[in-house]
Structure formats: structure tokens, C-alpha cells
Design a protein around this motif. Structure first.
Motif, PDB file in Angstrom:
ATOM      1  N   TRP A  74       0.866  -1.172   0.000  1.00  0.00           N
ATOM      2  CA  TRP A  74       0.000   0.000   0.000  1.00  0.00           C
ATOM      3  C   TRP A  74       0.903   1.222   0.000  1.00  0.00           C
ATOM      4  N   SER A  75       0.949   1.948  -1.094  1.00  0.00           N
ATOM      5  CA  SER A  75       1.892   3.061  -1.212  1.00  0.00           C
ATOM      6  C   SER A  75       1.419   4.289  -0.452  1.00  0.00           C
ATOM      7  N   ASP A  76       2.359   5.174  -0.176  1.00  0.00           N
ATOM      8  CA  ASP A  76       2.081   6.436   0.499  1.00  0.00           C
ATOM      9  C   ASP A  76       1.039   7.250  -0.267  1.00  0.00           C
ATOM     10  N   SER A  77       1.031   7.115  -1.593  1.00  0.00           N
ATOM     11  CA  SER A  77       0.131   7.905  -2.439  1.00  0.00           C
ATOM     12  C   SER A  77      -1.188   7.192  -2.732  1.00  0.00           C
ATOM     13  N   GLY A  78      -1.493   6.121  -1.985  1.00  0.00           N
ATOM     14  CA  GLY A  78      -2.798   5.473  -2.094  1.00  0.00           C
ATOM     15  C   GLY A  78      -2.948   4.506  -3.249  1.00  0.00           C
ATOM     16  N   ILE A  79      -1.855   3.895  -3.680  1.00  0.00           N
ATOM     17  CA  ILE A  79      -1.920   2.874  -4.729  1.00  0.00           C
ATOM     18  C   ILE A  79      -1.648   1.522  -4.082  1.00  0.00           C
ATOM     19  N   LEU A  80      -2.590   0.601  -4.249  1.00  0.00           N
ATOM     20  CA  LEU A  80      -2.469  -0.742  -3.673  1.00  0.00           C
ATOM     21  C   LEU A  80      -2.025  -1.708  -4.757  1.00  0.00           C
ATOM     22  N   THR A  81      -0.941  -2.429  -4.481  1.00  0.00           N
ATOM     23  CA  THR A  81      -0.397  -3.404  -5.420  1.00  0.00           C
ATOM     24  C   THR A  81      -0.487  -4.782  -4.808  1.00  0.00           C
ATOM     25  N   CYS A  82      -1.001  -5.745  -5.562  1.00  0.00           N
ATOM     26  CA  CYS A  82      -0.987  -7.148  -5.161  1.00  0.00           C
ATOM     27  C   CYS A  82       0.038  -7.843  -6.042  1.00  0.00           C
ATOM     28  N   MET A  83       0.983  -8.533  -5.401  1.00  0.00           N
ATOM     29  CA  MET A  83       2.085  -9.163  -6.104  1.00  0.00           C
ATOM     30  C   MET A  83       2.166 -10.650  -5.768  1.00  0.00           C
ATOM     31  N   PHE A 100      -1.074   7.893   2.725  1.00  0.00           N
ATOM     32  CA  PHE A 100      -0.991   6.961   3.851  1.00  0.00           C
ATOM     33  C   PHE A 100       0.393   7.001   4.493  1.00  0.00           C
ATOM     34  N   PHE A 101       0.420   7.137   5.819  1.00  0.00           N
ATOM     35  CA  PHE A 101       1.645   6.986   6.598  1.00  0.00           C
ATOM     36  C   PHE A 101       1.610   5.661   7.352  1.00  0.00           C
ATOM     37  N   GLY A 102       0.437   5.280   7.832  1.00  0.00           N
ATOM     38  CA  GLY A 102       0.277   4.024   8.563  1.00  0.00           C
ATOM     39  C   GLY A 102       0.230   2.846   7.609  1.00  0.00           C
ATOM     40  N   SER A 103       0.587   1.687   8.120  1.00  0.00           N
ATOM     41  CA  SER A 103       0.566   0.456   7.333  1.00  0.00           C
ATOM     42  C   SER A 103      -0.806  -0.203   7.418  1.00  0.00           C
ATOM     43  N   PRO A 104      -1.147  -1.011   6.419  1.00  0.00           N
ATOM     44  CA  PRO A 104      -2.403  -1.757   6.509  1.00  0.00           C
ATOM     45  C   PRO A 104      -2.278  -2.897   7.518  1.00  0.00           C
ATOM     46  N   VAL A 105      -3.424  -3.381   8.008  1.00  0.00           N
ATOM     47  CA  VAL A 105      -3.471  -4.575   8.857  1.00  0.00           C
ATOM     48  C   VAL A 105      -4.411  -5.579   8.207  1.00  0.00           C
ATOM     49  N   TRP A 106      -4.207  -6.856   8.516  1.00  0.00           N
ATOM     50  CA  TRP A 106      -4.989  -7.968   7.955  1.00  0.00           C
ATOM     51  C   TRP A 106      -5.977  -8.452   9.004  1.00  0.00           C
ATOM     52  N   ILE A 107      -7.270  -8.484   8.651  1.00  0.00           N
ATOM     53  CA  ILE A 107      -8.297  -9.060   9.520  1.00  0.00           C
ATOM     54  C   ILE A 107      -9.244  -9.855   8.634  1.00  0.00           C
ATOM     55  N   ASP A 108      -9.365 -11.153   8.884  1.00  0.00           N
ATOM     56  CA  ASP A 108     -10.327 -12.005   8.175  1.00  0.00           C
ATOM     57  C   ASP A 108     -10.318 -11.795   6.657  1.00  0.00           C
ATOM     58  N   SER A 109      -9.163 -11.920   6.053  1.00  0.00           N
ATOM     59  CA  SER A 109      -8.986 -11.794   4.597  1.00  0.00           C
ATOM     60  C   SER A 109      -9.377 -10.421   4.054  1.00  0.00           C
ATOM     61  N   ARG A 110      -9.219  -9.411   4.892  1.00  0.00           N
ATOM     62  CA  ARG A 110      -9.447  -8.029   4.474  1.00  0.00           C
ATOM     63  C   ARG A 110      -8.281  -7.170   4.944  1.00  0.00           C
ATOM     64  N   VAL A 123     -10.266  -3.216   1.967  1.00  0.00           N
ATOM     65  CA  VAL A 123     -10.125  -3.887   0.671  1.00  0.00           C
ATOM     66  C   VAL A 123     -10.038  -5.391   0.906  1.00  0.00           C
ATOM     67  N   GLU A 124     -10.661  -6.166   0.035  1.00  0.00           N
ATOM     68  CA  GLU A 124     -10.545  -7.623   0.106  1.00  0.00           C
ATOM     69  C   GLU A 124      -9.101  -8.020  -0.189  1.00  0.00           C
ATOM     70  N   ALA A 125      -8.537  -8.913   0.626  1.00  0.00           N
ATOM     71  CA  ALA A 125      -7.169  -9.388   0.435  1.00  0.00           C
ATOM     72  C   ALA A 125      -7.213 -10.614  -0.472  1.00  0.00           C
ATOM     73  N   SER A 126      -7.208 -10.360  -1.776  1.00  0.00           N
ATOM     74  CA  SER A 126      -7.256 -11.445  -2.752  1.00  0.00           C
ATOM     75  C   SER A 126      -6.483 -11.030  -3.994  1.00  0.00           C
ATOM     76  N   GLU A 127      -6.445 -11.919  -4.990  1.00  0.00           N
ATOM     77  CA  GLU A 127      -5.730 -11.643  -6.237  1.00  0.00           C
ATOM     78  C   GLU A 127      -6.443 -10.616  -7.103  1.00  0.00           C
ATOM     79  N   LYS A 128      -7.705 -10.366  -6.819  1.00  0.00           N
ATOM     80  CA  LYS A 128      -8.497  -9.403  -7.595  1.00  0.00           C
ATOM     81  C   LYS A 128      -8.859  -8.221  -6.692  1.00  0.00           C
ATOM     82  N   PHE A 129      -8.751  -7.023  -7.238  1.00  0.00           N
ATOM     83  CA  PHE A 129      -9.041  -5.820  -6.460  1.00  0.00           C
ATOM     84  C   PHE A 129     -10.535  -5.721  -6.179  1.00  0.00           C
ATOM     85  N   ASN A 130     -10.883  -5.523  -4.911  1.00  0.00           N
ATOM     86  CA  ASN A 130     -12.268  -5.354  -4.516  1.00  0.00           C
ATOM     87  C   ASN A 130     -12.314  -4.405  -3.319  1.00  0.00           C
ATOM     88  N   LEU A 131     -12.665  -3.141  -3.582  1.00  0.00           N
ATOM     89  CA  LEU A 131     -12.820  -2.149  -2.529  1.00  0.00           C
ATOM     90  C   LEU A 131     -14.130  -2.429  -1.814  1.00  0.00           C
TER      91      LEU A 131
END
Length: 176
Positions: A74-83, A100-110, A123-131
Motif C-alpha cells: 500500500w503506497s504512500d500515495s494510495g496505490i495498492l499493489t498485489c504481487m 498513507f503513513f500508517g501500514s495496513p493490517v490484515w483481519i479475516d482476509s481483508r 479492501v478484500e485481500a485477494s488476487e483481484k481488487f475489490n474495494l
């Protein structure tokens, strides 16, 4: 065809690093997030090799999250990359907006992250972007959310927000 690296063979560095290289005798600095291929058990006898490098929209402050063979940056400028971590293949790169200055956290695949303007983004934590959701806290936030006892805690400029129902903590009664 090159050898495909296993997840345990990669050292993924999630913060920008600086190299001092010589190209044609000229000193050059190269910045970017990268993964080094440690190539199995030969770590002591063989130098690490560059497996892949992320040159676009790499985070500077927020730390990424890796789970299984996927990593979310999750970049500082609000771009989320799944690799895909073994290969470095970008599964998606989407703008969620905000800074964003803070890091994301993972809860129940989100993934949960809070922008500096105080907007909680889920955001859903998956291979496909889903806000999934946005929630305005209407207060500056430069911190990473915390998770404890079934609650999500977010510390903003003036408040501490708590989301979720607290789990009951088991208590033990000792008889002597």
C-alpha cells in the motif's frame, strides 16, 4: 527458462533501498523495492541475486503484508499493489486514493488502512481488487491500526476509535 523461486528462497525487502552502482564508470544510485533470490541453502557460499524489483508505486513509509504466495503493498500515495511473491508478477495495481503513513493490517482476509485525512479504507485481500468500504473518521491520522481482543483500534489526532465487539478474556480461578 529460469528457475522459479520458492517463497522460502526469497528475501523480500518492503522498504526502499539504495544501491551504489557503477555504470560505464559513472556512480549511479538506484532506488526501489526489490526481492533478493537466496537460492536455497547456498546462502553462505553464493551471493544473492536480484529476483525482481518493483519500480512503480512502491511504498516508502507503509509496510506491506504477505500471506501465502501474495503480498499487498500500500503506497504512500494510495496505490495498492498485489504481487505474486515467488515470481514478482503484479496481479493488480489500483488507486484507492488518499495519502498513507500508517501500514495496513490484515483481519479475516481483508486489509484495513487509514489515510492521513482519516478515512478508513477496507479492501478484500485477494488476487483481484475489490474495494469493500470507506468510512470517514474526519480526523488526521498518521498511525497504523491495531488489532486486539476482537477489536480494531485506530488512533487519530484527538481520539482512539474502537470497532468490533471485545472478546471475553478467559479468567482462571485458582484454589489453594
Amino acid at each position: 527458462a529460469g528457475k522459479q523461486a520458492a517463497v522460502n528462497d526469497l528475501l523480500v525487502l518492503e522498504v526502499p533501498v539504495e544501491y551504489n552502482w557503477l555504470i560505464g564508470g559513472t556512480p549511479v544510485r538506484v532506488f526501489g523495492d526489490y526481492a533478493m533470490n537466496l537460492d536455497g541453502d547456498d546462502r553462505a557460499s553464493k551471493p544473492a541475486t536480484l529476483a525482481y524489483e518493483m519500480k512503480k508505486s512502491a511504498p516508502y513509509v507503509p509496510t506491506g503484508i504477505a500471506r501465502g504466495e501474495l503480498a499487498w503493498l500500500w503506497s504512500d500515495s494510495g496505490i495498492l499493489t498485489c504481487m505474486h511473491t515467488p515470481t514478482g508478477e503484479i496481479r493488480y495495481q489500483e488507486r484507492v486514493g488518499g495519502n498513507f503513513f500508517g501500514s495496513p493490517v490484515w483481519i479475516d482476509s481483508r486489509l484495513f488502512a487509514v489515510s492521513t485525512a482519516g478515512e478508513l479504507v477496507i479492501v478484500e485481500a485477494s488476487e483481484k481488487f475489490n474495494l469493500l468500504h470507506r468510512h470517514a473518521l474526519n480526523e488526521l491520522c498518521h498511525s497504523t491500526p491495531s488489532v486486539a481482543l476482537g477489536c480494531l483500534f485506530i488512533h487519530t489526532e484527538k481520539h482512539l476509535f474502537s470497532f468490533g465487539a471485545p472478546k471475553k478474556v478467559a479468567t482462571h480461578t485458582h484454589r489453594y
